[in-house]
Scaffold this motif. Structure first.
Motif, mmCIF file in Angstrom:
data_model
loop_
_atom_site.group_PDB
_atom_site.id
_atom_site.type_symbol
_atom_site.label_atom_id
_atom_site.label_comp_id
_atom_site.label_asym_id
_atom_site.label_seq_id
_atom_site.Cartn_x
_atom_site.Cartn_y
_atom_site.Cartn_z
ATOM 1 N N LYS A 3 0.768 -1.391 0.111
ATOM 2 C CA LYS A 3 -0.098 -0.006 -0.129
ATOM 3 C C LYS A 3 0.876 1.147 -0.113
ATOM 4 C CE LYS A 3 -3.733 2.248 2.755
ATOM 5 N NZ LYS A 3 -4.866 2.460 1.760
ATOM 6 N N ILE A 4 0.592 2.123 -0.708
ATOM 7 C CA ILE A 4 1.551 3.328 -0.995
ATOM 8 C C ILE A 4 0.568 4.828 -0.758
ATOM 9 C CG2 ILE A 4 2.661 5.042 -2.760
ATOM 10 C CD1 ILE A 4 3.403 2.472 -4.222
ATOM 11 N N LEU A 5 -0.830 4.687 -0.786
ATOM 12 C CA LEU A 5 -1.681 5.880 -0.830
ATOM 13 C C LEU A 5 -2.591 5.480 0.329
ATOM 14 C CD1 LEU A 5 -2.505 6.539 -4.745
ATOM 15 C CD2 LEU A 5 -0.480 7.445 -3.349
ATOM 16 N N GLY A 119 -4.197 13.317 -2.829
ATOM 17 C CA GLY A 119 -4.665 14.726 -2.916
ATOM 18 C C GLY A 119 -4.280 15.590 -2.079
ATOM 19 N N GLY A 120 -3.519 15.283 -1.120
ATOM 20 C CA GLY A 120 -2.634 15.915 -0.054
ATOM 21 C C GLY A 120 -3.551 17.035 0.739
ATOM 22 N N LEU A 121 -3.037 18.089 0.910
ATOM 23 C CA LEU A 121 -3.760 19.091 1.877
ATOM 24 C C LEU A 121 -5.111 19.483 1.138
ATOM 25 C CD1 LEU A 121 -3.862 20.808 4.493
ATOM 26 C CD2 LEU A 121 -2.547 22.580 3.455
ATOM 27 N N LYS A 122 -4.933 19.802 -0.131
ATOM 28 C CA LYS A 122 -6.191 20.089 -0.864
ATOM 29 C C LYS A 122 -7.312 19.301 -0.546
ATOM 30 C CE LYS A 122 -7.558 20.884 -5.735
ATOM 31 N NZ LYS A 122 -8.086 22.298 -5.558
ATOM 32 N N SER A 123 -7.182 17.868 -0.409
ATOM 33 C CA SER A 123 -8.067 16.697 -0.380
ATOM 34 C C SER A 123 -8.551 16.979 0.940
ATOM 35 C CB SER A 123 -7.637 15.328 -0.780
ATOM 36 O OG SER A 123 -8.625 14.340 -0.417
ATOM 37 N N TRP A 124 -7.681 16.848 2.056
ATOM 38 C CA TRP A 124 -8.089 17.120 3.381
ATOM 39 C C TRP A 124 -8.973 18.201 3.608
ATOM 40 C CZ3 TRP A 124 -7.112 14.033 7.671
ATOM 41 C CH2 TRP A 124 -7.208 14.706 8.932
ATOM 42 N N VAL A 125 -8.787 19.409 3.104
ATOM 43 C CA VAL A 125 -9.618 20.555 3.207
ATOM 44 C C VAL A 125 -10.884 20.337 2.603
ATOM 45 C CG1 VAL A 125 -9.680 23.068 2.724
ATOM 46 C CG2 VAL A 125 -7.558 22.074 3.536
ATOM 47 N N ASN A 208 -4.693 12.991 -11.589
ATOM 48 C CA ASN A 208 -5.755 13.532 -12.058
ATOM 49 C C ASN A 208 -6.025 14.497 -11.320
ATOM 50 O OD1 ASN A 208 -8.345 14.112 -12.916
ATOM 51 N ND2 ASN A 208 -9.114 12.454 -11.916
ATOM 52 N N GLU A 209 -5.473 15.740 -11.623
ATOM 53 C CA GLU A 209 -5.443 16.998 -10.872
ATOM 54 C C GLU A 209 -4.581 16.651 -9.551
ATOM 55 O OE1 GLU A 209 -9.175 18.650 -10.244
ATOM 56 O OE2 GLU A 209 -9.341 19.472 -12.277
ATOM 57 N N ALA A 210 -5.040 16.615 -8.394
ATOM 58 C CA ALA A 210 -4.293 16.524 -7.115
ATOM 59 C C ALA A 210 -4.255 15.098 -6.731
ATOM 60 C CB ALA A 210 -4.927 17.394 -5.951
ATOM 61 N N PHE A 211 -4.790 14.077 -7.488
ATOM 62 C CA PHE A 211 -4.655 12.574 -7.177
ATOM 63 C C PHE A 211 -3.804 11.924 -8.171
ATOM 64 C CE2 PHE A 211 -8.216 14.684 -5.412
ATOM 65 C CZ PHE A 211 -8.580 14.316 -4.098
ATOM 66 N N TYR A 212 -3.508 10.540 -7.892
ATOM 67 C CA TYR A 212 -2.832 9.878 -8.604
ATOM 68 C C TYR A 212 -4.185 9.008 -9.494
ATOM 69 C CZ TYR A 212 2.053 9.556 -7.538
ATOM 70 O OH TYR A 212 3.400 10.075 -7.114
ATOM 71 N N LEU A 213 -3.757 8.682 -10.695
ATOM 72 C CA LEU A 213 -4.565 7.913 -11.399
ATOM 73 C C LEU A 213 -4.617 6.593 -10.833
ATOM 74 C CD1 LEU A 213 -3.280 8.926 -15.104
ATOM 75 C CD2 LEU A 213 -5.361 9.817 -13.722
ATOM 76 N N ASP A 214 -5.510 5.484 -11.375
ATOM 77 C CA ASP A 214 -5.523 4.193 -10.722
ATOM 78 C C ASP A 214 -4.319 3.480 -11.332
ATOM 79 O OD1 ASP A 214 -6.530 3.055 -13.111
ATOM 80 O OD2 ASP A 214 -8.343 3.401 -12.450
ATOM 81 N N ALA A 250 5.051 4.795 -10.965
ATOM 82 C CA ALA A 250 5.324 3.339 -11.697
ATOM 83 C C ALA A 250 5.283 2.219 -10.510
ATOM 84 C CB ALA A 250 6.861 3.278 -11.942
ATOM 85 N N LYS A 251 5.636 2.406 -9.056
ATOM 86 C CA LYS A 251 5.264 1.366 -8.196
ATOM 87 C C LYS A 251 3.809 1.074 -7.872
ATOM 88 C CE LYS A 251 9.474 2.620 -5.417
ATOM 89 N NZ LYS A 251 9.995 1.336 -5.324
ATOM 90 N N ILE A 252 3.008 2.283 -8.130
ATOM 91 C CA ILE A 252 1.564 1.901 -8.002
ATOM 92 C C ILE A 252 1.219 0.941 -9.239
ATOM 93 C CG2 ILE A 252 -0.703 2.967 -8.205
ATOM 94 C CD1 ILE A 252 0.534 5.425 -6.988
#
Length: 278
Positions: A3-5, A119-125, A208-214, A250-252
């Motif tokens: 798990k990474i995210l 999503g970082g802080l942006k997602s948190w807020v 995808n903006e602030a998030f990793y693609l799947d 790449a790891k994902i």
């Protein structure tokens, strides 16, 4: 796959349940790459400052964000109060930007349980969680954690040698305009262009903006460049920060043989002996 995210809601739930998590804010004071993501304001409660500009960079290097020695990493971790066995979540204020660099540095140093806040802080807020206006005060460890020496790093000579040996595929995470030499480099006096035979996967292409693609979407991005799972991959960018975005992608996607050209374009283009493609 490891798990990474972690999502903002999952982190909030774990914090509410009292799980012991060391939260690290790896935001940079300034950035040079053009991104569409605006910086979010505030600090996630209990977060410590993971300073990629100071404690976790080589202060003696002429190049920005150079990987410091394992001793410097260990001492900086000691001061932050983070140990090898701690559960750690790293984030930044742009969503996904500098946090992958912190993740890469910590996991390569031997930290067992590190996640990136997708999503970082942006997602948190935007998820409605509260923020603070100051970092937590670190509770320094009595002794330095026993960190590994980071070995998955390539230097300029190894990149030069690879032009003929072709032991690995070099992936450049800068924008296509910078890679092709159509756009000027943001660092004053640095030449434009790319390293011969390198492949361009701009870091925005795995987001995808602030998030990793799947996983599948990321794999497709790599596959379109002719990259297969058995390839040895080395990642580059301007100064080794955004390269880690694509390295983590790449790891994902399940690529296992990954390394970083830490000097990246800043070091390559500064040496007159190095060939540049425009």
């Amino acid at each position: 796959m490891k798990k990474i995210l972690i999502s903002a809601q999952e982190l909030a739930n774990q914090m509410a349940m009292g799980k012991k998590i060391k939260i690290l804010d790896a935001s940079l004071g300034s950035t040079v790459s053009n991104t569409t993501n605006e910086m979010a304001s505030g600090i996630i409660p209990r977060a410590l400052k993971f300073d990629l500009d100071d404690g976790f960079s080589d202060s003696l290097s002429v190049f920005p964000h150079t990987l410091p020695s394992s001793d410097v990493i260990a001492e900086s971790c000691r001061k932050l109060g983070i140990d090898i066995e701690d559960s750690i979540v790293v984030y930044d204020n742009k969503g996904i930007y500098s946090s992958p660099r912190a993740y890469w540095m910590l996991t390569e140093s031997g930290f067992k349980d590190v996640l990136i806040l997708d999503g970082g802080l942006k997602s948190w807020v935007e998820s409605g969680h509260r923020v603070d206006n100051a970092f937590s005060v670190p509770n320094a460890l009595k002794s330095c954690p026993n960190v590994n020496s980071i070995s998955n790093v390539k230097n300029t000579q190894e990149v030069r040698d690879n032009l003929s040996s072709k032991h690995f595929k070099l992936i450049d995470a800068r924008s296509s305009g910078r890679f092709l030499g159509n756009d000027p480099e943001p660092r004053k006096g640095l030449k434009s262009g790319s390293i011969p035979k390198s492949l361009n996967i701009p870091f925005a292409n795995v987001l995808n903006e602030a998030f990793y693609l799947d996983e599948k979407q990321i794999y497709d991005v790599f596959a379109k460049k002719g990259i297969v799972k058995s390839d040895s991959l080395v990642f580059s960018c301007g100064s080794g920060i955004t390269a880690c975005i694509v390295l983590v992608a790449a790891k994902i996607a399940g690529f296992e043989n990954t390394s970083l050209y830490d000097g990246s374009w800043s070091e390559w283009a500064a040496d007159e002996k190095n060939e540049i493609v425009i």
